[in-house]
Write an enzyme that holds these catalytic residues in place. Structure first.
Site, mmCIF file in Angstrom:
data_model
loop_
_atom_site.group_PDB
_atom_site.id
_atom_site.type_symbol
_atom_site.label_atom_id
_atom_site.label_comp_id
_atom_site.label_asym_id
_atom_site.label_seq_id
_atom_site.Cartn_x
_atom_site.Cartn_y
_atom_site.Cartn_z
ATOM 1 N N ASP A 1 -9.543 3.439 18.029
ATOM 2 C CA ASP A 1 -10.505 3.477 16.925
ATOM 3 C C ASP A 1 -10.274 4.765 16.124
ATOM 4 O OD1 ASP A 1 -12.650 3.703 15.226
ATOM 5 O OD2 ASP A 1 -14.166 3.209 16.733
ATOM 6 N N SER B 1 0.827 -1.226 0.000
ATOM 7 C CA SER B 1 0.000 0.000 0.000
ATOM 8 C C SER B 1 0.846 1.254 0.000
ATOM 9 C CB SER B 1 -0.886 0.061 1.239
ATOM 10 O OG SER B 1 -1.703 -1.045 1.322
ATOM 11 N N ALA C 1 -1.965 0.058 10.067
ATOM 12 C CA ALA C 1 -1.271 -1.231 10.011
ATOM 13 C C ALA C 1 -1.354 -1.880 8.624
ATOM 14 C CB ALA C 1 -1.881 -2.170 11.059
ATOM 15 N N PRO C 2 -0.291 -2.546 8.178
ATOM 16 C CA PRO C 2 0.995 -2.790 8.867
ATOM 17 C C PRO C 2 1.993 -1.627 8.784
ATOM 18 C CG PRO C 2 0.956 -3.937 6.765
ATOM 19 C CD PRO C 2 -0.384 -3.299 6.911
ATOM 20 N N GLY C 3 1.659 -0.536 8.072
ATOM 21 C CA GLY C 3 2.537 0.626 8.183
ATOM 22 C C GLY C 3 3.094 1.208 6.896
ATOM 23 N N GLY C 4 2.547 0.801 5.746
ATOM 24 C CA GLY C 4 3.075 1.294 4.462
ATOM 25 C C GLY C 4 2.973 2.812 4.315
ATOM 26 N N ASP D 1 -4.167 2.286 14.873
ATOM 27 C CA ASP D 1 -4.718 1.012 14.375
ATOM 28 C C ASP D 1 -4.651 -0.005 15.499
ATOM 29 O OD1 ASP D 1 -5.258 -1.431 12.829
ATOM 30 O OD2 ASP D 1 -4.745 -0.235 11.070
ATOM 31 N N LYS E 1 -13.345 3.760 -0.309
ATOM 32 C CA LYS E 1 -13.516 2.431 -0.911
ATOM 33 C C LYS E 1 -14.863 2.379 -1.625
ATOM 34 C CE LYS E 1 -9.871 1.496 1.616
ATOM 35 N NZ LYS E 1 -8.520 1.373 1.089
HETATM 36 C C1 LIG Z 1 -5.950 -1.391 4.030
HETATM 37 S S1 LIG Z 1 -5.363 -1.523 5.652
HETATM 38 C C2 LIG Z 1 -4.251 -0.194 5.781
HETATM 39 C C3 LIG Z 1 -2.930 -0.407 5.108
HETATM 40 C C4 LIG Z 1 -1.963 0.691 5.414
HETATM 41 N N1 LIG Z 1 -2.376 1.956 4.821
HETATM 42 C C5 LIG Z 1 -0.558 0.375 4.905
HETATM 43 O O1 LIG Z 1 -0.070 1.082 4.048
HETATM 44 O O2 LIG Z 1 0.031 -0.585 5.382
HETATM 45 C C6 LIG Z 1 -6.707 -0.993 6.588
HETATM 46 C C7 LIG Z 1 -6.436 -0.892 8.075
HETATM 47 O O3 LIG Z 1 -7.493 -0.156 8.665
HETATM 48 C C8 LIG Z 1 -7.645 -0.616 9.969
HETATM 49 N N2 LIG Z 1 -8.944 -0.164 10.461
HETATM 50 C C9 LIG Z 1 -10.175 -0.451 9.993
HETATM 51 N N3 LIG Z 1 -11.110 0.163 10.763
HETATM 52 C C10 LIG Z 1 -10.448 0.855 11.697
HETATM 53 C C11 LIG Z 1 -10.834 1.711 12.769
HETATM 54 N N4 LIG Z 1 -12.114 1.951 13.009
HETATM 55 N N5 LIG Z 1 -9.861 2.252 13.523
HETATM 56 C C12 LIG Z 1 -8.554 2.026 13.306
HETATM 57 N N6 LIG Z 1 -8.136 1.226 12.294
HETATM 58 C C13 LIG Z 1 -9.069 0.664 11.522
HETATM 59 C C14 LIG Z 1 -7.493 -2.125 9.859
HETATM 60 O O4 LIG Z 1 -7.106 -2.683 11.106
HETATM 61 C C15 LIG Z 1 -6.397 -2.232 8.797
HETATM 62 O O5 LIG Z 1 -5.132 -2.400 9.408
#
Ligand SMILES: C[S@@+](CC[C@H](N)C(=O)[O-])C[C@H]1O[C@@H](n2cnc3c(N)ncnc32)[C@H](O)[C@@H]1O
Length: 362
Positions: A272, A200, A233-236, A252, A317
């Site tokens: 959250d 990502s 997460a994971p941190g990209g 996250d 999305k």
């Molecule tokens: C597509 S991933 C993110 C990837 C991230 N941008 C990267 O580059 O690695 C979506 C993330 O959103 C988090 N997520 C979804 N709903 C959330 C919320 N209400 N609060 C915090 N994190 C949330 C999920 O745990 C997941 O890790």
């Protein structure tokens, strides 16, 4: 026997599968600008043809930067079909002569500063990559000899595009400086940020390179600035900001991966992302939470309304059917609720699948 059809049209390259979205976008924006036309496309082709007798005026009225689903926007000049693979160049030069009047003459000699031979991103289109290279190499000297192309590449002039559909069919098109994607096919050539914890990372990197101007990149992204990454997460995305010198609150409940995990510029907050708010205003907020786009748009607007951030990049999305309608709804909602903005730009990036990416600046 080669057939040439003069059919004024806007041509839009798009992620295959998203042709209905770009067709709807062209239709909506053309009507709003007071122009008539109709979209022609085939699902999966990666191309939308918006046929309009006012195509040149429409091209000027619909700047590329304002389009969400178009990877590239071209002004179609002529369609050539039934080409002889032994000589595609002669009919192409004849077609150019036919549309000479329609081609905006650039000051200083040759009409075009560059030639790009390209194809759509469909399976059939990608199979033409080798032909595009070879044909470009053969066509360039012929165009120079005929006075159509500058002796050396000049990005300040209109560009001539040859959009290949097969070995025997193509579109001749043009684009104007500052109103096009600089990359062939509208696909940015950017390297994956090294050591990134997720793929990502390329998405935020692309957003920064395509949604921000060069000036904004240097002014708005500086060492020592502070950012929040919601759904980190994971941190990209966090990694992209860390590499730019920012300090990041990564929000996250999920785990971060190295090299973001334990990095001195990163604070991991298990919270959250829809409830967490910063103790003081931040330079940046980025958000990649997988959630209903309306809910994300509403929360992002709240960040701007409350003054919690100055700049943001967030994803919406779009897993639903009516993606163009949903896009409009979410951006209208964001605009109405965010307060005054200096910039709001949205695009389906090359790295975006069923989603779009938005940049907003207060
Ligand atoms: C597509 S991933 C993110 C990837 C991230 N941008 C990267 O580059 O690695 C979506 C993330 O959103 C988090 N997520 C979804 N709903 C959330 C919320 N209400 N609060 C915090 N994190 C949330 C999920 O745990 C997941 O890790």
């Amino acid at each position: 026997m080669a057939r040439t059809r003069i059919e004024p049209a806007l041509l839009g390259l798009v992620r295959p599968g998203f042709e209905p979205e770009l067709a709807a976008e062209f239709g909506h924006r053309a009507a709003a600008a007071g122009h008539w036309g109709h979209a022609m496309t085939e699902r999966g082709s990666g191309l939308v043809r918006f046929v309009s007798p006012e195509a040149a005026a429409l091209d000027a009225a619909l700047p590329f930067d304002g389009l969400i689903f178009a990877r590239q926007k071209l002004l179609g000049l002529a369609r050539l079909e039934g080409l002889d693979p032994g000589d595609r160049i002669s009919p192409l030069l004849e077609a150019l002569d036919t549309v000479r009047e329609a081609v905006v003459a650039a000051p200083g000699g040759a009409h075009f500063g560059e030639l790009v031979v390209e194809h759509s991103d469909s399976d059939a289109g990608r199979a033409l990559a080798g032909l595009a290279r070879g044909f470009g190499n053969a066509l360039r000297p012929a165009l120079r000899k005929a006075g159509w192309l500058a002796a050396s590449d000049d990005a300040r002039k209109p560009r001539l595009h040859v959009l290949l559909h097969s070995g025997t069919a193509l579109d001749l098109a043009s684009s104007r400086p500052g109103d096009r994607s600089p990359w062939p096919g509208g696909i940015p050539r950017l390297r994956q940020p090294p050591h990134a914890p997720s793929r990502s990372a390329a998405k935020l990197d692309e957003a920064i390179h395509t949604l921000l101007t060069a000036e904004e990149r240097t002014q708005l992204l500086r060492e020592g600035m502070r950012a929040a990454d919601l759904g980190a997460a994971p941190g990209g995305w966090t990694w992209v900001l860390v590499r730019a010198g920012l300090r990041v609150s990564a929000v996250d409940n999920g785990p971060l991966k190295e090299p973001v995990l334990g990095h001195p510029q990163v604070e991991h907050l298990r919270a959250d992302g829809f409830r967490w708010q910063p103790a003081r205003p931040l330079d940046w907020m980025v958000c990649d939470m997988v959630e209903q786009p309306r809910r994300v748009a509403g929360r992002m607007a709240q960040w701007f309304r409350e003054g919690w951030c100055r700049n943001a990049v967030f994803n919406l999305k779009l897993p639903m059917k009516k993606r163009w309608e949903e896009t409009r709804y979410c951006l209208d909602l964001f605009r109405a609720e965010a307060g005054e903005l200096k910039a709001l730009r949205a695009r389906q990036l090359y790295h975006d699948r069923e989603e779009i990416t938005v940049f907003a600046r207060r």
